[in-house]
Design a protein around this motif. Structure first.
Motif, PDB file in Angstrom:
ATOM      1  N   SER A  94      -7.827   5.715   2.469  1.00 56.85           N
ATOM      2  CA  SER A  94      -8.509   5.971   3.114  1.00 56.85           C
ATOM      3  C   SER A  94      -7.840   6.570   4.622  1.00 56.85           C
ATOM      4  O   SER A  94      -7.419   5.608   5.293  1.00 56.85           O
ATOM      5  CB  SER A  94      -9.735   6.334   2.943  1.00 56.85           C
ATOM      6  N   TYR A 204     -15.276   4.104   1.774  1.00 58.55           N
ATOM      7  CA  TYR A 204     -13.962   4.488   2.121  1.00 58.55           C
ATOM      8  C   TYR A 204     -13.118   3.293   2.972  1.00 58.55           C
ATOM      9  O   TYR A 204     -11.705   3.895   2.621  1.00 58.55           O
ATOM     10  CB  TYR A 204     -13.789   5.993   3.171  1.00 58.55           C
ATOM     11  N   ASP A 211      -7.791  -1.623 -10.439  1.00 61.09           N
ATOM     12  CA  ASP A 211      -7.515   0.245  -9.738  1.00 61.09           C
ATOM     13  C   ASP A 211      -6.052  -0.434  -8.642  1.00 61.09           C
ATOM     14  O   ASP A 211      -5.220   0.512  -8.815  1.00 61.09           O
ATOM     15  CB  ASP A 211      -8.517   0.568  -8.906  1.00 61.09           C
ATOM     16  N   LYS A 216      -3.809   2.689  -9.589  1.00 61.66           N
ATOM     17  CA  LYS A 216      -4.135   3.382  -9.789  1.00 61.66           C
ATOM     18  C   LYS A 216      -4.464   4.428  -8.209  1.00 61.66           C
ATOM     19  O   LYS A 216      -4.224   5.710  -7.888  1.00 61.66           O
ATOM     20  CB  LYS A 216      -5.116   3.653 -10.539  1.00 61.66           C
ATOM     21  N   VAL A 217      -4.786   3.119  -7.484  1.00 61.04           N
ATOM     22  CA  VAL A 217      -5.223   3.388  -6.150  1.00 61.04           C
ATOM     23  C   VAL A 217      -4.070   4.491  -4.884  1.00 61.04           C
ATOM     24  O   VAL A 217      -3.868   5.157  -4.792  1.00 61.04           O
ATOM     25  CB  VAL A 217      -5.818   2.104  -5.399  1.00 61.04           C
ATOM     26  N   ARG A 219      -1.790   5.528  -7.277  1.00 57.45           N
ATOM     27  CA  ARG A 219      -1.124   7.046  -7.408  1.00 57.45           C
ATOM     28  C   ARG A 219      -2.191   8.536  -7.166  1.00 57.45           C
ATOM     29  O   ARG A 219      -1.668   9.234  -6.517  1.00 57.45           O
ATOM     30  CB  ARG A 219      -1.352   7.055  -9.224  1.00 57.45           C
ATOM     31  N   GLU A 220      -3.863   8.035  -6.964  1.00 54.91           N
ATOM     32  CA  GLU A 220      -4.642   8.600  -6.322  1.00 54.91           C
ATOM     33  C   GLU A 220      -4.517   9.225  -5.202  1.00 54.91           C
ATOM     34  O   GLU A 220      -4.940  10.324  -4.991  1.00 54.91           O
ATOM     35  CB  GLU A 220      -5.591   8.425  -6.658  1.00 54.91           C
ATOM     36  N   ALA A 221      -3.660   8.393  -4.067  1.00 52.24           N
ATOM     37  CA  ALA A 221      -2.961   8.897  -2.574  1.00 52.24           C
ATOM     38  C   ALA A 221      -1.615   9.209  -2.672  1.00 52.24           C
ATOM     39  O   ALA A 221      -1.888   9.805  -1.484  1.00 52.24           O
ATOM     40  CB  ALA A 221      -3.153   7.440  -2.383  1.00 52.24           C
ATOM     41  N   GLY A 222      -1.404  10.047  -4.008  1.00 53.03           N
ATOM     42  CA  GLY A 222      -0.708  10.673  -3.558  1.00 53.03           C
ATOM     43  C   GLY A 222       1.067   9.319  -3.291  1.00 53.03           C
ATOM     44  O   GLY A 222       1.729  10.343  -2.594  1.00 53.03           O
ATOM     45  N   THR A 224       4.324   8.165  -3.993  1.00 53.66           N
ATOM     46  CA  THR A 224       5.148   7.763  -4.715  1.00 53.66           C
ATOM     47  C   THR A 224       6.655   7.748  -4.120  1.00 53.66           C
ATOM     48  O   THR A 224       7.343   6.956  -4.686  1.00 53.66           O
ATOM     49  CB  THR A 224       5.673   9.222  -5.394  1.00 53.66           C
TER      50      THR A 224
END
Length: 394
Positions: A94, A204, A211, A216-217, A219-222, A224
């Motif tokens: 977070s 948070y 994950d 996954k964590v 990717r979901e945080a953007g 790259t």
């Protein structure tokens, strides 16, 4: 703080850091001088987010820096290798948590351990946490800690099947257990126990371990960047094995300095003993090979991530095998070095024996256990899916 080039700092203050080795061991934690050198070097910022003064460096730069520090003092190198990885994980968590940790002080350290030695029971808005954790490396100099925990049920016991999370807790909410780090090696790391009794941790500050491992964590945080496409068990072990190899390099340096003018009991100089010189040279080659294998391995993984391709299970397992074997080869070389150092090499005022003890302590970490990972690696090379008990740390 502006990051100073690590190599420059370690050149300027390298001998000062080397001199802290025995002091750190006697203290049972890093000295203030050691911490100052590490902060000035910027090693803890190499994998940190640029928004908070980090450089998001290539993992090879991180590994080489940890090796250099460990070659000067094993404890300082181990702390750098462990604590230095944590910002990489925190960057995918977070933004609110990152601001809490680094908003007021970008030099804040975060310790661990990841092993699930506590229970986190879901409650409204987060988790209620209780536990007792061992091996919180560098904890005296950290203001936060990342802890592994099992998700608990209403009875406060871990749910079945087990579910694990990583929780991040500020210093005010945990207790450091003094006198809990009485060990044979890496004494200067101050890897003490920490405890928590029924503390609330907001959601948070918690991530699901599965994950995290699956990516996954991130990717979901953007996230790259290639560094965040590297699997957890490809990057986390890097700091630990780099420290072991650096410790081996430190043992070799100390041995060569000692042998340079050493006179043997038969009246000949040690440098005139061809058998001893051969053995030590062979050990030096093993350390160099271990270093090369580890750096080549993480470079290949990084390059794969940079091309946008997912690192396969086989690549992960074989990479872990390479990393583990590098640590074992380097430590075996330290055994050879010590055995050619004579009785005086085991005197407590001779740094060779401290590097030897530190190397073996580092090798004892769970990340360096060969059996399950070696088994998993060969199964993947056979085209077979390794069972969970073998692939859990791959």
């Amino acid at each position: 703080m502006t990051i100073t080039a690590t190599s420059d700092v370690l050149t300027e203050r390298g001998e000062e850091l080397r001199s802290q080795g025995q002091i750190n061991e006697d203290l049972g934690k890093l000295s203030d001088t050691t911490v100052d050198i590490l902060r000035q070097s910027g090693v803890m910022k190499l994998l940190a987010p640029v928004e908070y003064g980090g450089t998001r460096a290539h993992p090879v730069e991180f590994a080489e820096t940890v090796m250099r520090i460990a070659s000067l003092d094993g404890a300082a190198g181990w702390v750098s290798g462990v604590v230095g990885v944590h910002p990489w994980e925190l960057e995918i968590m977070s933004p609110k948590l990152q601001e809490e940790i680094w908003g007021a002080d970008q030099d804040t350290w975060v310790s661990s351990p990841y092993a699930p030695m506590g229970v986190a029971t879901p409650v409204d808005g987060g988790y209620q946490v209780t536990g007792h954790w061992q091996f919180s490396t560098g904890t005296d100099h950290a203001n936060w800690v990342i802890l592994g925990a099992f998700v608990g049920g209403a009875d406060g016991k871990p749910l079945q099947p087990f579910q694990s999370v990583h929780i991040v807790v500020p210093r005010a909410d945990y207790t450091i257990v003094e006198d809990s780090w009485d060990v044979v090696g890496l004494k200067g790391t101050g890897s003490k126990d920490v405890t928590i009794k029924d503390k609330f941790v907001p959601g948070y500050r918690v991530i699901n371990q599965a994950d995290l491992f699956s990516g996954k964590v991130a990717r979901e945080a953007g996230k790259t960047d290639p560094i965040h496409r590297i699997p957890f068990y490809s990057l986390f072990p890097l700091g630990l094995t780099s420290a072991v190899i650096g410790i081996a390099e430190g043992a070799l340096h100390a041995h060569l300095e000692y042998q340079r003018n050493r006179q043997q009991g038969n009246g000949f100089k040690s440098t005139q003993d061809p058998y001893s010189m051969y053995a030590v040279s062979e050990a030096a080659g093993e350390i160099r090979a271990s270093r090369a294998a580890l750096l080549d391995n993480i470079s290949r993984i990084y390059d794969t991530a940079a091309r946008g391709r997912e690192i396969s299970l086989e690549e992960r397992a074989v990479g872990r095998r390479t990393q583990i074997q590098a640590a074992w080869r380097a430590t075996a070389a330290v055994d050879t070095i010590l055995s050619r150092s004579g009785g005086n090499g085991l005197r407590m005022n001779n740094p060779i024996q401290r590097f030897w003890r530190d190397a073996h302590m580092g090798l004892a970490h769970a990340i360096h256990v060969p059996g399950p990972t070696y088994h998993a690696a060969v199964l993947t090379e056979l085209g077979l899916e390794p069972p969970a008990n073998l692939s859990s740390m791959v």
